[in-house]
Design a protein around this motif. Sequence first.
Motif, PDB file in Angstrom:
ATOM      1  N   LYS A  97       0.660   7.037  -4.639  1.00  0.00           N
ATOM      2  CA  LYS A  97       2.022   6.861  -4.137  1.00  0.00           C
ATOM      3  C   LYS A  97       2.625   8.213  -3.816  1.00  0.00           C
ATOM      4  O   LYS A  97       2.693   9.084  -4.680  1.00  0.00           O
ATOM      5  CB  LYS A  97       2.856   6.133  -5.189  1.00  0.00           C
ATOM      6  CG  LYS A  97       4.207   5.677  -4.729  1.00  0.00           C
ATOM      7  CD  LYS A  97       4.813   4.758  -5.777  1.00  0.00           C
ATOM      8  CE  LYS A  97       6.154   4.248  -5.346  1.00  0.00           C
ATOM      9  NZ  LYS A  97       6.711   3.301  -6.337  1.00  0.00           N
ATOM     10  N   THR A 102       7.755   9.447   1.625  1.00  0.00           N
ATOM     11  CA  THR A 102       8.102   8.087   2.021  1.00  0.00           C
ATOM     12  C   THR A 102       7.934   7.064   0.919  1.00  0.00           C
ATOM     13  O   THR A 102       8.378   5.938   1.060  1.00  0.00           O
ATOM     14  CB  THR A 102       7.221   7.656   3.201  1.00  0.00           C
ATOM     15  OG1 THR A 102       5.861   7.639   2.762  1.00  0.00           O
ATOM     16  CG2 THR A 102       7.363   8.613   4.370  1.00  0.00           C
ATOM     17  N   GLU A 104       5.227   5.800   0.330  1.00  0.00           N
ATOM     18  CA  GLU A 104       4.139   4.952   0.807  1.00  0.00           C
ATOM     19  C   GLU A 104       2.955   5.001  -0.136  1.00  0.00           C
ATOM     20  O   GLU A 104       2.727   5.986  -0.831  1.00  0.00           O
ATOM     21  CB  GLU A 104       3.661   5.424   2.182  1.00  0.00           C
ATOM     22  CG  GLU A 104       4.669   5.318   3.291  1.00  0.00           C
ATOM     23  CD  GLU A 104       4.657   3.954   3.958  1.00  0.00           C
ATOM     24  OE1 GLU A 104       5.520   3.708   4.801  1.00  0.00           O
ATOM     25  OE2 GLU A 104       3.794   3.132   3.623  1.00  0.00           O
TER      26      GLU A 104
ATOM     27  N   LYS B  49       4.674  -3.089   7.264  1.00  0.00           N
ATOM     28  CA  LYS B  49       5.354  -3.549   6.064  1.00  0.00           C
ATOM     29  C   LYS B  49       6.713  -4.131   6.419  1.00  0.00           C
ATOM     30  O   LYS B  49       7.308  -3.781   7.450  1.00  0.00           O
ATOM     31  CB  LYS B  49       5.533  -2.391   5.075  1.00  0.00           C
ATOM     32  CG  LYS B  49       6.509  -1.335   5.564  1.00  0.00           C
ATOM     33  CD  LYS B  49       6.612  -0.164   4.601  1.00  0.00           C
ATOM     34  CE  LYS B  49       7.587   0.886   5.173  1.00  0.00           C
ATOM     35  NZ  LYS B  49       7.505   2.162   4.477  1.00  0.00           N
ATOM     36  N   GLY B 101       9.048   3.472  -2.623  1.00  0.00           N
ATOM     37  CA  GLY B 101       7.815   2.778  -2.303  1.00  0.00           C
ATOM     38  C   GLY B 101       7.509   1.674  -3.285  1.00  0.00           C
ATOM     39  O   GLY B 101       8.127   1.561  -4.341  1.00  0.00           O
TER      40      GLY B 101
END
Lengths: 116, 117
Positions: A97, A102, A104, B49, B101
């Motif tokens: 992660k 981000t 992401e 996503k 996230g």
Amino acid sequence: GAVVSQHPSRVICKSGTSVKIECRSLDFQATTMFWYRQFPKKSLMLMATSNEGSKATYEQGVEKDKFLINHASLTLSTLTVTSAHPEDSSFYICSAKDFANTGELFFGEGSRLTVL
Amino acid sequence: AQSVAQPEDQVNVAEGNPLTVKCTYSVSGNPYLFWYVQYPNRGLQFLLKYITGDNLVKGSYGFEAEFNKSQTSFHLKKPSALVSDSALYFCAVSHTWAGGGADGLTFGKGTHLIIQP
């Protein structure tokens, strides 16, 4: 996008030996990494969440003494399959992660373990 | 507990035709939904996503997905299929969103997409 590297990509070992798989985030720091196991023609199963500097959190049914996870730095998590048996043969995938940017999740290329 | 269902093991589409790969989900709270593609003996590649906002999400390689809250679905679509789209596609869900996230994802079982020339 960010790169996550897994090593080795393939490993064959004898039953009873231990195997270590590395997961590295190459261009970002990952305080959290995840380990998945994928069976043939099956989905990915989350095994554990690896947190830098602390103990991993294992999913229900995953043996923590069998699958040792160490996240000693912000760019490296390792999965050690201890006393491997043929039923441990599988495709293991990690994800990291990218918290700082981000958030992401980026996945490694996977490591195929074959236990003879 | 969260779960994802991909009802089709395999989808066959002729090249140039539109394709749809189905996904339904179950999660308590807000869903964070993802599509990934996997080529043989490779890791997962992110396609797109849904976090919030517009229900139609556009992603990589011309793929898009539509979030339908009432049907709890997040089907993957592409207007015109290519032979190179042939791969294994996974839908995934997370109920947590921390640090910008998702945390550990729950994956569907995957759908083999086969595009015939």
